[in-house]
Design an enzyme around this catalytic site. Structure first.
Site: not given
Ligand code: IMP
Ligand code: MG
Length: 190
Positions: A114, A163-164, A170, A176
């Site tokens: 993300d 948001f997926v 989750d 999940r």
């Molecule tokens: P990042 O550090 O912002 O890249 O976040 C990654 C983590 O955020 C992932 O491992 C997920 O646990 C959570 N995450 C990010 N987007 C989503 C989403 O759309 N659905 C569920 N979890 C998400």
């Protein structure tokens, strides 16, 4: 609600199905071939690092398709609470316990990228610990949300900024176990 009436009763909280179980199947098969191609000539141990909890179903499907000698390790890294926005820092609550990092190829398996902070920081950390190589494989990527300069080595699908849930992903620890990836209805979290 009668939970037994429908195995996937949570499906009603989905606005749209983004990846069906069949599409996920094709994606993991394609990723496995690309990963095999990358490591086929390496004589080092290949260690898959599964980032708990979200990537568990994906990693399980992916490893069964990999026709390579493979070892399995787990880390628990979090940047999210019950909300849908990143908190910035990562917290390692289960660390990798290997004393042979300099001799091994690490393949970090994540559910979704993300902001990119989690994998950016985690790969930095593992490289600083002198792992021979560190690569990343994610099922999903939301490139439009990136806040740091991070590109996964292997990516199943890029998706829009929504948001997926499902297939490991989750919202507040729910969903999940859905066998597909869906977009959560905004009214569930707003
Ligand atoms: P990042 O550090 O912002 O890249 O976040 C990654 C983590 O955020 C992932 O491992 C997920 O646990 C959570 N995450 C990010 N987007 C989503 C989403 O759309 N659905 C569920 N979890 C998400
Ligand atoms: Mg995660």
């Amino acid at each position: 609600m009668n939970k037994k009436a429908c195995a996937f009763y949570d499906e009603r909280d989905c606005k749209q199905i983004l990846l069906s179980a069949e599409e996920i199947d094709r994606i993991t098969t394609r990723l496995a071939r690309a990963i095999e191609e990358t490591y086929k000539d390496s004589d080092r141990r290949l260690v898959m690092v599964v980032i708990l909890k979200g990537s568990m179903p994906f990693a399980a499907d992916l490893m069964k398709r990999l026709a390579l000698p493979l070892e399995l390790e787990f880390m628990k890294v979090s940047s999210y609470g019950a909300g849908t926005k990143t908190s910035g820092e990562i917290k390692i609550s289960l660390d990798l316990k290997r004393d042979d990092l300099q001799d091994i190829d690490l393949l970090v398996v994540e559910d979704i990228v993300d902001s990119g902070r989690t994998l950016f920081r985690l790969t930095q950390l593992l490289k600083n610990r002198n792992a021979h190589s560190v690569r990343t494989c994610t099922l999903l990527d939301k490139p439009s949300r990136r806040e740091v300069d991070f590109v996964p080595d292997f990516c199943g699908a890029t998706i829009p900024d929504e948001f997926v849930i499902g297939y490991g992903l989750d919202y507040d620890e729910k969903y999940r176990n859905l066998p597909f990836v869906g977009v959560l209805k905004p009214e569930i979290y707003s």
